[in-house]
Scaffold this motif. Structure first.
Motif, short mmCIF file in Angstrom:
data_model
loop_
_atom_site.label_atom_id
_atom_site.label_comp_id
_atom_site.label_asym_id
_atom_site.label_seq_id
_atom_site.Cartn_x
_atom_site.Cartn_y
_atom_site.Cartn_z
N ALA A 30 0.85 -1.30 -0.10
CA ALA A 30 -0.02 0.03 0.09
C ALA A 30 0.89 1.32 -0.14
O ALA A 30 0.59 2.12 -0.52
N ASP A 31 2.02 1.14 0.83
CA ASP A 31 3.08 2.42 0.62
C ASP A 31 3.61 2.48 -0.67
O ASP A 31 4.08 3.57 -0.91
N TRP A 32 3.82 1.32 -1.38
CA TRP A 32 4.39 1.61 -2.56
C TRP A 32 3.18 1.66 -3.74
O TRP A 32 3.72 1.66 -4.87
N ASP A 33 2.27 2.01 -3.37
CA ASP A 33 0.92 2.31 -4.61
C ASP A 33 0.84 0.96 -5.31
O ASP A 33 0.58 1.48 -6.47
N GLU A 144 3.75 10.08 4.32
CA GLU A 144 3.37 9.22 5.38
C GLU A 144 3.51 7.80 4.77
O GLU A 144 3.15 7.36 3.90
N ILE A 145 4.24 6.84 5.62
CA ILE A 145 4.33 5.51 5.37
C ILE A 145 4.08 4.73 6.29
O ILE A 145 4.24 5.29 7.76
N ALA A 194 3.01 -2.19 13.31
CA ALA A 194 3.63 -2.13 12.00
C ALA A 194 2.83 -1.25 10.94
O ALA A 194 3.52 -0.69 9.87
N GLY A 195 1.56 -1.39 11.09
CA GLY A 195 0.67 -0.77 9.78
C GLY A 195 0.57 0.84 10.32
O GLY A 195 -0.23 1.65 9.45
N GLU A 196 1.20 1.39 11.40
CA GLU A 196 0.78 2.90 12.13
C GLU A 196 1.39 3.51 11.02
O GLU A 196 2.64 3.46 10.68
N PRO A 197 0.67 4.51 10.51
CA PRO A 197 1.34 5.60 9.43
C PRO A 197 2.33 6.55 10.13
O PRO A 197 2.04 7.03 11.31
N ALA A 199 5.19 9.86 9.73
CA ALA A 199 5.75 10.87 8.65
C ALA A 199 6.94 10.75 8.48
O ALA A 199 7.65 10.89 9.51
N VAL A 200 7.49 10.50 7.41
CA VAL A 200 8.71 10.37 7.29
C VAL A 200 9.44 11.19 6.01
O VAL A 200 8.96 11.63 5.13
N ARG A 201 10.77 11.52 6.51
CA ARG A 201 11.47 12.45 5.61
C ARG A 201 12.80 11.89 5.31
O ARG A 201 13.44 11.53 6.10
#
Length: 223
Positions: A30-33, A144-145, A194-197, A199-201
């Motif tokens: 899902a994170d990789w679309d 967000e991942i 593990a599935g918690e979103p 915010a990542v930079r």
């Protein structure tokens, strides 16, 4: 330029590890679309690979390794499951009325290609499957991942500030499922599902490695 997106983690030898692996894969893709069709196929393939690994006759404290990777060069999603068992699994072709023995038959039918290889630097084997996934996209600079997709060296926004991730490990969540523990450059470790979103930079790079466990499994863990 080749971009490698990768997640690796280990599971205990218990039946509940199958839905945990599936949940982790769902969060990563899902994170990789990933589209629904690829997501459904990948979940089915990984479920069969993990189920087969759990059936291998080895001591119950030996873990099962899982690796999920995508390379922009070949456009393939690679799913790997490692166990400490000897020998090589064989595809069976069960009769229609049989309810067991379909695991690798399903993997073979759904994969672009699949195979078995020895574990590098350890005992046992790795069963892998590759699925065509040309449309998966590399991560943007900030978004967000899912926590399971965070990598060491990225910065996550927690407690109102950006903190650099120094280490990553996975463990059992109190409510069930998989939890991720992030060691940060300041403050206490961050423990989330593990599935918690988050915010990542992150700065763009030619190769991106994402691993749930910062230290790879040793030979003894699989022996």
């Amino acid at each position: 330029m080749t971009t490698l997106n990768e997640v690796a983690f280990r599971l205990s030898r218990r039946p509940r590890s199958v839905p945990r692996a599936r949940s982790a894969l769902h969060a990563v893709l899902a994170d990789w679309d990933a589209g629904d069709e690829l997501l459904h196929t990948a979940e089915l393939v990984l479920s069969e690979l993990v189920t087969n690994a759990l059936r291998v006759r080895v001591p119950s404290d030996r873990q099962v390794g899982v690796r999920i990777a995508h390379s922009s060069t070949d456009g393939l999603l690679r799913l790997e499951v490692s166990d400490a068992g000897a020998g090589r699994p064989v595809v069976r072709h069960p009769e229609p009325e049989q309810t067991e023995g379909r695991g690798l038959w399903i993997v073979e039918a759904l994969s672009h290609r699949w195979g078995v290889s020895g574990r590098v630097g350890g005992i046992g084997k790795t069963v892998w499957s590759e699925l065509k996934a040309p449309d998966l996209v590399p991560a943007p600079v900030t978004r967000e991942i899912a926590a399971i997709a965070v990598q060491a060296g990225q910065s996550v926004r927690v407690w109102g500030a950006w903190r650099t991730v120094r280490s990553i490990r996975s463990e059992r969540h109190a409510a069930g499922g998989l939890a991720v523990v992030l060691g940060l450059d300041a403050g206490p470790p961050l423990r989330v599902a593990a599935g918690e979103p988050l915010a990542v930079r992150t700065a763009p790079a030619p190769q991106v490695r994402r691993a749930v466990d910062s230290v790879p499994a040793t030979k003894e863990e699989f022996s």
